[in-house]
Design an enzyme around this catalytic site. Structure first.
Site, PDB file in Angstrom:
ATOM      1  N   ASP A   1      -5.677  -6.600  -2.496  1.00 44.57           N
ATOM      2  CA  ASP A   1      -4.217  -6.712  -2.520  1.00 44.57           C
ATOM      3  C   ASP A   1      -3.730  -7.720  -3.557  1.00 44.57           C
ATOM      4  O   ASP A   1      -2.662  -7.554  -4.137  1.00 44.57           O
ATOM      5  CB  ASP A   1      -3.686  -7.076  -1.136  1.00 44.57           C
ATOM      6  CG  ASP A   1      -3.773  -5.912  -0.154  1.00 44.57           C
ATOM      7  OD1 ASP A   1      -4.013  -4.766  -0.590  1.00 44.57           O
ATOM      8  OD2 ASP A   1      -3.606  -6.156   1.050  1.00 44.57           O
TER       9      ASP A   1
ATOM     10  N   TYR B   1       0.673   0.816  13.773  1.00 45.03           N
ATOM     11  CA  TYR B   1       1.209   1.766  12.795  1.00 45.03           C
ATOM     12  C   TYR B   1       1.037   3.176  13.329  1.00 45.03           C
ATOM     13  O   TYR B   1      -0.067   3.556  13.712  1.00 45.03           O
ATOM     14  CB  TYR B   1       0.382   1.762  11.514  1.00 45.03           C
ATOM     15  CG  TYR B   1       0.389   0.588  10.619  1.00 45.03           C
ATOM     16  CD1 TYR B   1       0.757   0.750   9.295  1.00 45.03           C
ATOM     17  CD2 TYR B   1      -0.023  -0.659  11.038  1.00 45.03           C
ATOM     18  CE1 TYR B   1       0.707  -0.316   8.414  1.00 45.03           C
ATOM     19  CE2 TYR B   1      -0.068  -1.725  10.174  1.00 45.03           C
ATOM     20  CZ  TYR B   1       0.302  -1.552   8.860  1.00 45.03           C
ATOM     21  OH  TYR B   1       0.247  -2.601   7.984  1.00 45.03           O
TER      22      TYR B   1
ATOM     23  N   LYS C   1       5.233   6.136   7.663  1.00 47.02           N
ATOM     24  CA  LYS C   1       4.697   5.125   8.572  1.00 47.02           C
ATOM     25  C   LYS C   1       5.819   4.625   9.468  1.00 47.02           C
ATOM     26  O   LYS C   1       6.963   4.491   9.036  1.00 47.02           O
ATOM     27  CB  LYS C   1       4.148   3.923   7.808  1.00 47.02           C
ATOM     28  CG  LYS C   1       2.953   4.208   6.935  1.00 47.02           C
ATOM     29  CD  LYS C   1       2.521   2.938   6.201  1.00 47.02           C
ATOM     30  CE  LYS C   1       1.376   3.216   5.273  1.00 47.02           C
ATOM     31  NZ  LYS C   1       0.977   1.995   4.535  1.00 47.02           N
TER      32      LYS C   1
ATOM     33  N   HIS D   1       0.824  -1.195   0.000  1.00 45.49           N
ATOM     34  CA  HIS D   1       0.000   0.000   0.000  1.00 45.49           C
ATOM     35  C   HIS D   1       0.863   1.252   0.000  1.00 45.49           C
ATOM     36  O   HIS D   1       1.955   1.268   0.564  1.00 45.49           O
ATOM     37  CB  HIS D   1      -0.889   0.038   1.249  1.00 45.49           C
ATOM     38  CG  HIS D   1      -1.760  -1.161   1.398  1.00 45.49           C
ATOM     39  ND1 HIS D   1      -2.047  -1.715   2.615  1.00 45.49           N
ATOM     40  CD2 HIS D   1      -2.413  -1.926   0.485  1.00 45.49           C
ATOM     41  CE1 HIS D   1      -2.849  -2.759   2.463  1.00 45.49           C
ATOM     42  NE2 HIS D   1      -3.070  -2.909   1.165  1.00 45.49           N
TER      43      HIS D   1
END
Length: 189
Positions: free
Chosen positions: A168, A132, A72, A62
């Site tokens: 995905d 995250y 991130k 992603h």
């Protein structure tokens, strides 16, 4: 914290400096000034938790397009994952190269993912849980992805993929993605 650059410029692995005694240990997991001193963006506007039932669960790749590109910081707090990043910066010497590392409840390691990198992880244990910290909120219209098994990237996953979302599994290959139409074949790291 001990911040270690990876082979992909701007990314890093972050290890804890543990203060241990008979109770266990204490460690700083985030420090704005230490990030700044290491040349990392310390902006955090959102924090996400991801739980995975089984071994072999793949999440990713992603990324978000500018102006919503994200930094991130990912840490596995239960179980273990193989965490992978791909450099998507056309001007970078490591453009379309990947780097992977194990993050686990035992090593407490985190991966710092700069803007304009794609990110994915594969669970190595059941019940793997990641947290995250992200610099930009999720923006559905800016979300994009890379195919997890794209031969132009060539990620070497350590175990077989058992579970992956339809989204995905069906991201376009680089060769079919207009964002990367002129992309050279990537080297595997």
């Amino acid at each position: 914290m001990d911040i270690h650059p990876t082979p992909l410029a701007g990314s890093a692995l972050i290890d804890l400096k543990r203060l241990e005694d008979d109770r266990g240990f204490f460690a700083r997991a985030f420090c704005e000034q230490e990030f700044l001193d290491a040349g990392l963006d310390p902006t955090i506007t959102q924090c996400n938790l991801s739980y995975n039932h089984g071994t072999g669960t793949l999440r990713g790749f992603h990324y978000q397009l500018e102006p919503n590109a994200e930094v991130k910081v990912i840490r596995c707090v239960r179980g273990a994952v193989f965490d992978v990043i791909v450099d998507l910066r056309p001007e970078s010497e490591t453009y379309l190269q990947w780097f992977g590392a194990e993050l686990s409840q035992d090593n407490y390691r985190a991966m710092y993912v700069p803007r304009n990198f794609a990110h994915a992880y594969l669970t190595l244990t059941p019940d793997a849980t990641t947290i995250y910290q992200v610099s930009t909120p999720y923006t559905p219209g800016a979300e994009r992805g890379l195919r997890w098994n794209d031969p132009a990237i060539g990620v070497e996953w350590p175990i077989e993929i058992a579970t992956i979302s339809d989204k995905d599994a069906n991201w376009p290959l680089l060769a079919d993605n207009p964002d990367f139409a002129a992309a050279p074949k990537a080297e595997v790291r």
